[in-house]
Design an enzyme around this catalytic site. Structure first.
Site, PDB file in Angstrom:
ATOM      1  N   LYS A  95       0.861  -1.192   0.000  1.00 13.06           N
ATOM      2  CA  LYS A  95       0.000   0.000   0.000  1.00 13.06           C
ATOM      3  C   LYS A  95       0.882   1.221   0.000  1.00 13.06           C
ATOM      4  CE  LYS A  95      -4.438   0.586   0.687  1.00 13.06           C
ATOM      5  NZ  LYS A  95      -5.372  -0.281  -0.009  1.00 13.06           N
ATOM      6  N   GLY A 131     -20.259   6.847   2.698  1.00 11.85           N
ATOM      7  CA  GLY A 131     -19.216   7.043   1.690  1.00 11.85           C
ATOM      8  C   GLY A 131     -19.845   6.961   0.313  1.00 11.85           C
ATOM      9  N   GLY A 144     -17.882   7.705  -2.664  1.00 10.82           N
ATOM     10  CA  GLY A 144     -16.803   7.804  -3.654  1.00 10.82           C
ATOM     11  C   GLY A 144     -16.983   6.686  -4.665  1.00 10.82           C
ATOM     12  N   ASN A 145     -15.899   6.234  -5.253  1.00 12.56           N
ATOM     13  CA  ASN A 145     -15.984   5.167  -6.263  1.00 12.56           C
ATOM     14  C   ASN A 145     -16.716   3.932  -5.713  1.00 12.56           C
ATOM     15  OD1 ASN A 145     -14.706   2.451  -7.168  1.00 12.56           O
ATOM     16  ND2 ASN A 145     -14.420   3.781  -8.917  1.00 12.56           N
ATOM     17  N   GLY A 180     -18.608   3.460  -2.734  1.00 13.66           N
ATOM     18  CA  GLY A 180     -19.962   3.669  -2.224  1.00 13.66           C
ATOM     19  C   GLY A 180     -20.970   3.897  -3.339  1.00 13.66           C
TER      20      GLY A 180
HETATM   21  N1  GLU Z   1      -7.161  -0.012  -3.307  1.00 13.67           N
HETATM   22  C1  GLU Z   1      -7.937  -1.189  -3.555  1.00 13.67           C
HETATM   23  C2  GLU Z   1      -7.957  -2.066  -2.325  1.00 13.67           C
HETATM   24  O1  GLU Z   1      -7.782  -1.610  -1.219  1.00 13.67           O
HETATM   25  C3  GLU Z   1      -7.515  -1.907  -4.818  1.00 13.67           C
HETATM   26  C4  GLU Z   1      -6.098  -2.377  -4.851  1.00 13.67           C
HETATM   27  C5  GLU Z   1      -5.650  -2.910  -6.215  1.00 13.67           C
HETATM   28  O2  GLU Z   1      -6.446  -2.960  -7.128  1.00 13.67           O
HETATM   29  O3  GLU Z   1      -4.465  -3.265  -6.299  1.00 13.67           O
HETATM   30  O4  GLU Z   1      -8.214  -3.232  -2.396  1.00 13.67           O
END
Ligand code: GLU
Length: 442
Positions: free
Chosen positions: A111, A223, A225-226, A228
């Site tokens: 992350k 939420g 966003g994308n 929600g």
């Molecule tokens: N950010 C998203 C998650 O927390 C997607 C991560 C990704 O597609 O690599 O799962």
């Protein structure tokens, strides 16, 4: 409660360490497995200078945490948010390891995050920040190393800039470097909607097990966003009455059900759901206490605390966000018999279609949206069933069961590489993708 003594119950890193501990103990894997997996294998901090439109220079701090590459290259999004911290990014990277593992994807977890308020940055400043982040981290990123994606406050446009920066640094085109990118740069059909779509697949599975009819059920979403907004869209398409939604600026509530297509258009135009005609405003506390069938936290961590949990009336909580429930909130929900679809299962649709995107990039051959969606559905339904069966067989909660499957798989990979020696344990069925593999190809 899992072992989190002397630890901060709202710190994602401490929370996931507790979850790992519980799974290792349940599987009787031994202390070495916990010791090996309790920290990300690599954490990088970078300083990113950005020339501001008013002539000043601001240096932003960014992070990338890579938890383990035992199973494959590390994978996970990048968030832009003022509350980003090192421990948050570390915790989120570990959640990604367990998310990809429970799905059976050939990845480890990572992350990234930048401490910033993207709402205060112009498009040009945001582009400079996005490119700067990749330039600073290019040495530890790559399609066979660590593959970024969108997360809170980042989107396909940001991915496009990041891809271009990586290509410039490398002097070649590498579409598989990042996922969630625009279609024209090798993005996958269905990736934008994938997390919300996956959330709804798991909600429908939970409803089946609990004997709830979607057409007679209600939902509230925190939420918009994308994740929600797409969750609202697919719940609505499946006949679930969405009665309340909330975003950072306010809420919209209508006990007779919100007109979701009109709400999506309204939110797109106005940048908020607040003030949607025919609705009244609603705050977070009230939303979480609504008498609905399904509650969907689709914002940030630590929203459902013990205080909030005591007032929850919903039958199902679908964790569309990462880490929306604190460990003590989780205990109370469990005591009260709420069915929780844990984040690492519930919101795994995003990274699953990211995997499909990376596969398509590797092959240079692209699938139709229908193919993407049907493969996603199969994986989500299989993973849900698998976690549900493990929960029943081992008398665990859904969350504990998903960690047992995930941690077992990661530990097996560590053993196969010769990193760890495992005691002989009871058989745990394989994760989702592998179960499908045993069946017939999609
Ligand atoms: N950010 C998203 C998650 O927390 C997607 C991560 C990704 O597609 O690599 O799962």
């Amino acid at each position: 409660m899992v072992e989190v003594r002397n630890r901060d119950l709202t710190n994602p890193f401490h929370i996931v360490q507790g979850q790992l501990r519980a799974a290792v103990d349940n599987l009787q894997l031994g202390e070495d497995v916990y010791e090996f997996l309790k920290e990300p294998m690599r954490v990088v901090e970078v300083a990113i200078p950005v020339h501001r439109d008013d002539g000043r220079l601001t240096t932003f701090i960014g992070y990338r945490a890579q938890h383990t590459d035992a199973i494959g290259p590390t994978k996970g999004g990048i968030r832009f948010h003022p509350d980003v911290s090192l421990d948050e990014v570390k915790g989120l990277s570990m959640w990604m390891t367990f998310k990809t593992a429970v799905m059976g994807l050939p990845y480890g977890g990572a992350k990234g995050g930048v401490i910033c308020n993207p709402g205060e940055l112009s498009a040009r400043e945001l582009e400079e920040l996005s490119r700067g982040y990749v330039r600073r981290l290019a040495a530890v990123l790559g399609p066979e190393l660590d593959i970024p994606a969108p997360d809170v406050n980042t989107n396909p446009r940001v991915m496009g800039w990041m891809l271009d920066e990586y290509d410039r640094v490398r002097g070649q085109n590498t579409p598989g470097f990042i996922t969630g990118k625009p279609l024209v740069l090798g993005g996958s059909a269905g990736r934008e909607e994938a997390t919300g779509r996956g959330v709804v697949y798991t909600v429908l599975e939970a409803m089946k097990r609990l004997g709830l009819d979607p057409r007679r059920s209600t939902a509230a979403i925190q939420g918009f966003g994308n994740v929600g907004s797409h969750t609202a869209e697919f719940l609505h398409q499946n006949g679930v009455k969405v009665v309340a939604v909330e975003d950072v600026r306010g809420g919209a509530m209508n006990p007779d059900g919100l007109d979701v297509p009109a709400l999506l258009a309204y939110a797109h135009r106005n940048g908020t759901v607040k003030g949607f005609p025919g609705s009244r405003n609603i705050g977070t506390e009230e939303l979480f206490a609504l008498d609905v069938d399904v509650l969907v936290p689709a914002a940030l961590e630590n929203q459902i605390t013990s205080t909030v949990a005591r007032n929850v009336k919903a039958r199902i909580i679908a964790e569309a966000a990462n880490g929306p429930t604190t460990p003590d909130g989780d205990d109370i929900l469990h005591q009260r018999g709420v069915f929780i679809i844990p984040d690492i299962l519930c919101n795994a649709g995003g990274v699953t279609v990211s995997y499909f995107e990376w596969v398509q990039n590797t092959q240079g051959y692209y699938w139709t949206e229908q193919e993407v969606n049907s493969r996603l559905e199969r994986l989500m339904v299989t993973a849900f069933q698998h976690v549900y069966d493990t929960m029943q067989e081992r008398r665990l909660t859904m969350r504990e069961a998903s960690y047992v499957i995930a941690v077992h798989r990661v530990a097996e990979a560590c053993e196969a590489r010769g990193w760890l020696r495992l005691p002989t344990t009871n058989e745990i069925p394989a994760p989702a993708l592998h179960l499908i593999g045993r069946d017939r190809p999609v």
